[in-house]
Scaffold this active site. Structure first.
Site, short mmCIF file in Angstrom:
data_model
loop_
_atom_site.label_atom_id
_atom_site.label_comp_id
_atom_site.label_asym_id
_atom_site.label_seq_id
_atom_site.Cartn_x
_atom_site.Cartn_y
_atom_site.Cartn_z
CG HIS A 19 -2.04 -0.97 1.13
ND1 HIS A 19 -3.36 -0.59 0.99
CD2 HIS A 19 -2.04 -2.33 1.13
CE1 HIS A 19 -4.12 -1.68 0.92
NE2 HIS A 19 -3.35 -2.73 1.01
CG ASP A 111 -4.98 2.49 1.83
OD1 ASP A 111 -6.11 2.00 1.65
OD2 ASP A 111 -3.93 1.88 1.56
#
Length: 456
Positions: A19, A111
């Site tokens: 990520h 995110d």
């Protein structure tokens, strides 16, 4: 000499290498256009890093488990709950600290695994942008789970599922968290990615328009979507950021010299590169089938087997492995390997970052999806982009050595794999064009920056 920045973006990824890396690459693009960048990640994650050779500023916040992160928590649910509670406070404190330093934040790029970051951003009046590290196709599937179009388990085996904006898929193509009732808490987090998207200013997707145009057009009717990928170092794409050769963050130390020295002695397009990424755990029976499938294929191979997985290799496999035929390493510099002229194909778990890297470097794939979003990525690789084949599991969920051998031969042999290799070259060019000056992703990044400038 003082540097005047157009705006200041706080980048807030979920604390996992898969990520952070794409969000870090996006940060470098923004920074090259005059935007100041601060990446906020957890103290526990920073402790696992091998290196921090990155040009952007990194600040630590707390997830409530500073000594061990997720591993320290009693459960995934406990980790997510605690992270929200502690992270909201420490992220707010960071924003306040940056302001007192004379570096006020204008925007938070977060995110969607951490949707509460929108509430923090709104509290400070910041522009908010969700950054999806998955493909748009996968985002579309989770959205339709949220809306009840895709029913939760048990999903009927071999059932066709019609998903608006996507090709018809089979039950075996859906992300494993959808089909496995034991993954309820993880699925809840994945579906929650959409919980407050109506309140954000931007929805950024790590993909490029040409790759997923139909599903992007469909999702754009719901949210303000902009594709900004592929987010891999510029040297492998448009080369407009000349020093951007590596991501800059790594959990594992790559055996760079061993890998590249060995590859330099192999014939052009002769090597099967094998890696299942930084997280996937392969069952011992599957590891044995993979080992003998590689050996039976009679191709040279470079195989990444993390140190925690090495005990699953067949007895005496490493001792019997002739170094001129195969090399097993604990980690490698994947981009340098995929770019190498000796690589003929990539046997991959089909994680989205690895898939985008293979597309960007024109490497055909043999896919062996393990979990998460990997099955749908494999579906796209084989059926939509036609740049690889999928090694199918048997009724026990194992891909047998004969299947592995046959799939490798399909991709590697000159006549059988010609169409796949030609398509891989085509997508490589389209990926480069997307991020190059005037490309679809470049235009979206320019628009994002220009909007930040007007509010800063």
């Amino acid at each position: 000499m003082m540097t005047t920045h157009k705006a200041h973006c706080l980048i807030f990824p979920y604390p996992a290498q898969g990520h952070i890396n794409p969000m870090l690459q996006f940060s470098k693009r923004l920074q090259s256009k005059g935007v100041k960048i601060t990446i906020a990640t957890t103290k526990s994650f920073l402790k696992t890093m091998q290196e921090l050779s990155t040009p952007v500023s990194i600040e630590a916040i707390s997830d409530g488990y500073d000594d061990g992160g997720y591993e320290q928590a009693d459960s995934f649910a406990a980790y997510i709950t605690r992270f929200k509670e502690v992270g909201s406070n420490t992220l707010s404190q960071l924003i306040e600290t940056l302001t007192t330093r004379g570096c006020p934040v204008n925007c938070i790029v977060y995110d969607p695994f951490l949707p509460w970051a929108v509430e923090v951003g709104n509290k400070f009046g910041l522009v908010t942008a969700a950054f999806f590290t998955q493909s748009c196709a996968v985002d579309n599937i989770y959205y339709h789970v949220l809306k009840g179009v895709i029913k939760l388990p048990p999903i009927e085996v071999d059932k066709e599922i019609i998903v608006p904006g996507l090709v018809t898929i089979e039950s075996s193509d859906v992300p494993t968290f959808v089909s496995n009732p034991e993954s309820a808490k993880i699925l809840e987090m994945l579906v929650d990615q959409f919980s407050n998207l109506e309140n954000v200013d931007w929805v950024l997707i790590n993909s490029f328009y040409e790759l997923e145009n139909e599903v992007i057009d469909w999702m754009s009717k719901l949210y303000p979507i902009s594709t900004i990928g592929p987010t891999i170092p510029s040297v492998y794409l448009d080369k407009r950021l000349p020093n951007d050769k590596e991501y800059g963050l790594s959990v594992f130390k790559p055996m760079t010299n061993e890998c590249l020295n060995w590859l330099n002695h192999q014939p052009i397009s002769s090597v099967v590169y094998v890696s299942f990424g930084s997280y996937a755990k392969v069952e011992p029976e599957q590891m044995e089938e993979l080992a003998w499938g590689l050996k039976k294929s009679d191709n040279n191979f470079l195989w990444v087997v993390r140190s925690t997985e090495e005990s699953k290799l067949p007895n005496n496999f490493l001792e019997e492995l002739a170094s001129e035929k195969g090399l097993v390493v604990s980690w490698c510099p994947q981009l340098q390997v995929l770019e190498h002229k000796s690589i003929g194909c990539f046997l991959t778990h089909c994680g989205w970052n690895s898939t985008l890297e293979a597309i960007s470097l024109g490497v055909p794939m043999v896919t062996m999806p393990q979990w998460s979003d990997q099955p749908i990525n494999a579906k796209l690789v084989k059926n939509i982009w036609e740049i690889g084949v999928r090694a199918k599991q048997d009724e026990k969920g194992i891909v047998r050595r004969e299947v592995i051998e046959e799939c490798i031969k399909i991709v590697m042999e000159e006549e059988k794999g010609k169409k796949i290799r030609d398509n891989a070259k085509k997508w490589k060019e389209l990926a480069r064009n997307a991020v190059d000056e005037g490309g679809t992703s470049d235009k979206n990044i320019e628009e994002f920056v220009s909007k930040l400038v007007t509010i800063s």
